[in-house]
Design an enzyme around this catalytic site. Structure first.
Site, PDB file in Angstrom:
ATOM      1  N   ASP A   1       0.881  -1.156   0.000  1.00 18.03           N
ATOM      2  CA  ASP A   1       0.000   0.000   0.000  1.00 18.03           C
ATOM      3  C   ASP A   1       0.931   1.222   0.000  1.00 18.03           C
ATOM      4  OD1 ASP A   1      -2.303   1.686   0.504  1.00 18.03           O
ATOM      5  OD2 ASP A   1      -1.642   1.773   2.594  1.00 18.03           O
TER       6      ASP A   1
ATOM      7  N   ASP B   1      -0.162   5.055   0.928  1.00 20.98           N
ATOM      8  CA  ASP B   1      -0.432   6.060   1.959  1.00 20.98           C
ATOM      9  C   ASP B   1      -0.355   5.425   3.346  1.00 20.98           C
ATOM     10  OD1 ASP B   1      -1.060   8.224   0.145  1.00 20.98           O
ATOM     11  OD2 ASP B   1      -2.965   7.233  -0.254  1.00 20.98           O
TER      12      ASP B   1
HETATM   13  C1  BG6 Z   1      -5.898   5.752  -0.222  1.00 16.51           C
HETATM   14  C2  BG6 Z   1      -5.974   6.514   1.076  1.00 16.51           C
HETATM   15  O1  BG6 Z   1      -4.613   5.272  -0.402  1.00 16.51           O
HETATM   16  O2  BG6 Z   1      -6.227   6.598  -1.321  1.00 16.51           O
HETATM   17  C3  BG6 Z   1      -7.332   7.181   1.222  1.00 16.51           C
HETATM   18  O3  BG6 Z   1      -5.747   5.622   2.157  1.00 16.51           O
HETATM   19  C4  BG6 Z   1      -7.628   8.029  -0.008  1.00 16.51           C
HETATM   20  O4  BG6 Z   1      -7.323   7.969   2.386  1.00 16.51           O
HETATM   21  C5  BG6 Z   1      -7.529   7.170  -1.261  1.00 16.51           C
HETATM   22  O5  BG6 Z   1      -8.938   8.584   0.067  1.00 16.51           O
HETATM   23  C6  BG6 Z   1      -7.792   7.948  -2.540  1.00 16.51           C
HETATM   24  O6  BG6 Z   1      -6.772   8.880  -2.738  1.00 16.51           O
HETATM   25  P1  BG6 Z   1      -6.832  10.056  -3.800  1.00 16.51           P
HETATM   26  O7  BG6 Z   1      -5.414  10.601  -3.794  1.00 16.51           O
HETATM   27  O8  BG6 Z   1      -7.189   9.441  -5.122  1.00 16.51           O
HETATM   28  O9  BG6 Z   1      -7.850  11.040  -3.351  1.00 16.51           O
HETATM   29 MG    MG Z   2      -2.712   3.159   3.620  1.00 19.26          MG
END
Ligand code: BG6
Ligand code: MG
Length: 228
Positions: free
Chosen positions: A9, A11
């Site tokens: 993963d 984030d």
């Molecule tokens: C995930 C995060 O990796 O990505 C979420 O854990 C986030 O918090 C999701 O909402 C979508 O991300 P983005 O950058 O497309 O808004």
């Molecule tokens: Mg994560």
């Protein structure tokens, strides 16, 4: 059985953007009269942008108050703030232990994948300077079902041409652990409060090749870890 791949993963595992997502959502939620805190934010980890907004609206008792166009505009505002905060990312923003682990995996011929539902994932990997270390990144824009559905992890396995049974997934979100487990991969959780992970580590500091190797050998006692 050999370990063929490790799928990360992004984030909260590779870099601390989970916190930046929270800060951007908190500001945008406040503008529409909804307060969120870090405890609530745990539910948003691993969840797509629009699904996160729906959870926030429900949390604030306002699920019926916004049209699809309103939701689109709110999500765009959140993303604009989030993307602005990404300007602070540099290779120093990689969480402790991750660079060493990526190098060790490459040195041992274990393939490396990314399974992030973030549409900003390619920008973030570039800012961190580690895009070239990944053999395959699943395309978040093609994923229909967010975690806890296993879709993105299965897409990463397919892109890497590995069987889920011969791969480990690493996650900081409860929905992510569920997704890994549902895919048939072995799961490693980062963070104290996760349940259901095959191996749970308090932080990425404890995440290293020796841990992965010991975990894999525990799961598959008679196996060699490295490809011949
Ligand atoms: C995930 C995060 O990796 O990505 C979420 O854990 C986030 O918090 C999701 O909402 C979508 O991300 P983005 O950058 O497309 O808004
Ligand atoms: Mg994560």
């Amino acid at each position: 059985m050999k370990l063929d791949a490790v799928i990360f993963d992004l984030d909260g595992v590779i870099t601390d953007t989970a916190h930046l997502h929270f800060v951007a959502w908190r500001e945008v939620a406040q503008e529409i009269g909804i307060a969120i805190d870090e405890t609530f934010n745990e539910q948003l980890k691993g969840i797509s942008r629009m699904a996160s907004l729906q959870r926030i609206l429900q949390h604030g008792g306002k699920a019926e108050q916004f049209s699809a166009a309103d939701c689109q505009a709110i999500a765009e505002r959140k993303n604009a703030r989030y993307v602005a905060s990404l300007a602070s990312l540099t290779p120093d923003s990689i969480l402790p232990g991750i660079t060493e682990l990526l190098r060790d995996l490459r040195a041992r011929g274990v393939r490396i994948g990314l399974a992030s539902v973030s549409l900003n994932a390619p920008t973030i990997l570039n800012a961190l300077g580690i895009s070239s270390l990944f053999d395959y990144c699943a395309d978040a824009s093609r994923v229909v079902h967010s975690k806890p559905d296993p879709e993105i992890f299965l897409a990463a396995c397919q892109g890497l041409r590995v069987s889920p049974k011969q791969a480990i997934g690493i996650e900081d979100a409860q929905a992510g652990i569920q997704a890994i487990n549902a895919s048939g991969m072995a799961s490693i959780g980062i963070g104290a409060d996760l349940t259901g992970a095959g191996l749970l580590l308090p932080s990425t500091r404890e995440l290293n090749w020796q841990q992965l190797e010991a975990f894999w050998q525990h799961l598959h006692p008679a196996s060699a870890t490295v490809k011949e």
